[in-house]
Scaffold this motif. Structure first.
Motif, PDB file in Angstrom:
ATOM      1  N   LEU A 128       0.830  -1.204   0.000  1.00 13.42           N
ATOM      2  CA  LEU A 128       0.000   0.000   0.000  1.00 13.42           C
ATOM      3  C   LEU A 128       0.863   1.253   0.000  1.00 13.42           C
ATOM      4  N   ALA A 129       1.905   1.264   0.840  1.00  9.89           N
ATOM      5  CA  ALA A 129       2.778   2.434   0.905  1.00  9.89           C
ATOM      6  C   ALA A 129       3.479   2.669  -0.424  1.00  9.89           C
ATOM      7  N   GLU A 130       4.005   1.618  -1.013  1.00 15.29           N
ATOM      8  CA  GLU A 130       4.731   1.765  -2.276  1.00 15.29           C
ATOM      9  C   GLU A 130       3.808   2.206  -3.399  1.00 15.29           C
ATOM     10  N   ARG A 131       2.624   1.599  -3.498  1.00 12.00           N
ATOM     11  CA  ARG A 131       1.674   1.986  -4.552  1.00 12.00           C
ATOM     12  C   ARG A 131       1.229   3.432  -4.380  1.00 12.00           C
ATOM     13  N   SER A 132       0.936   3.803  -3.139  1.00 11.40           N
ATOM     14  CA  SER A 132       0.446   5.157  -2.877  1.00 11.40           C
ATOM     15  C   SER A 132       1.491   6.205  -3.248  1.00 11.40           C
ATOM     16  N   LEU A 133       2.733   5.986  -2.834  1.00 13.10           N
ATOM     17  CA  LEU A 133       3.793   6.936  -3.139  1.00 13.10           C
ATOM     18  C   LEU A 133       4.062   7.010  -4.641  1.00 13.10           C
ATOM     19  N   ALA A 134       3.996   5.857  -5.314  1.00 16.51           N
ATOM     20  CA  ALA A 134       4.219   5.857  -6.760  1.00 16.51           C
ATOM     21  C   ALA A 134       3.114   6.615  -7.483  1.00 16.51           C
ATOM     22  N   LEU A 135       1.869   6.405  -7.087  1.00 11.50           N
ATOM     23  CA  LEU A 135       0.750   7.088  -7.729  1.00 11.50           C
ATOM     24  C   LEU A 135       0.837   8.595  -7.538  1.00 11.50           C
TER      25      LEU A 135
END
Length: 217
Positions: A128-135
């Motif tokens: 979740l953290a990685e996807r959120s930061l990437a988005l």
């Protein structure tokens, strides 16, 4: 119980709702929120209305996913790596001790905090953290399409898996303009209905077509 032109949708409410001032329920009774299916009754809908509701639910999920990404990214911004204990302080982290990845520049404890807040595993919280930061930081067009309900969460995540970390702005080796060009192609495929698995494959192939070294990375 509503009918006619009513349907499910998202709105903004006052978070300062004075629940503490509610009158205690009588003995044997419980107090809870009204359930959507108690207000909007699918049994009373025509088939066209059921289809409309399914689309509205999908749109709401996309909006919430985009909003959650912004919330997580803001939480990450308030948990910089500089707040972690340094090597000369007792109790500092040792390389390799954490069972999960930690996003670059973010506190090692962010993932633990997310896992606790959402009641999910550390692995799920890391994703979740990685996807959120990437988005939010790397793929604003994909985030915008998700927020506007133009693509769903699985397809947005497929684009993230293919392009996250590739841009020079995110520490990668691909020109930001090139990543944006591939992202635009991917969004076109997503809006045309490409499946998430195939979308990720096509997006990765499009990136490799303009940057062969991306295959190794």
């Amino acid at each position: 119980m509503f009918g006619g032109g009513y349907g499910v949708g998202l709105t903004v409410v006052d978070r300062a709702e004075p629940r503490a001032a509610w009158v205690p329920p009588p003995p044997g009774a419980t107090r809870r929120r009204t359930r959507l299916s108690e207000v909007l009754v699918p049994e009373l809908c025509t088939e066209d209305e059921l289809v409309r509701e399914m689309r509205a639910v999908a749109d709401g999920r996309a909006q919430l996913a985009a909003y959650e990404a912004v919330v997580v990214a803001e939480l990450a911004a308030r948990r910089p790596a500089q707040t972690d204990l340094t090597d000369d302080q007792p109790g500092h982290g040792v390389e390799g001790w954490a069972p999960t990845r930690v996003p670059v520049g973010v506190s090692e404890f962010l993932v633990d905090e997310l896992a606790m807040l959402k009641g999910v595993s550390l692995s799920a919280a890391t994703g979740l953290a990685e996807r959120s930061l990437a988005l939010v930081r790397e793929l604003p067009a994909t985030w915008g399409a998700l927020a506007d309900g133009l693509v769903d969460e699985p397809r947005a995540n497929a684009i993230v898996r293919a392009l996250a970390g590739q841009s020079q702005a995110a520490g990668g080796q691909v020109e930001p303009a090139v990543v944006a060009e591939v992202e635009a192609q991917a969004l076109g495929w997503a809006r045309a209905g490409e499946t998430p698995v195939r979308l990720q494959e096509r997006t990765a192939a499009a990136l490799i077509a303009v940057d062969a070294a991306a295959a190794d990375r």
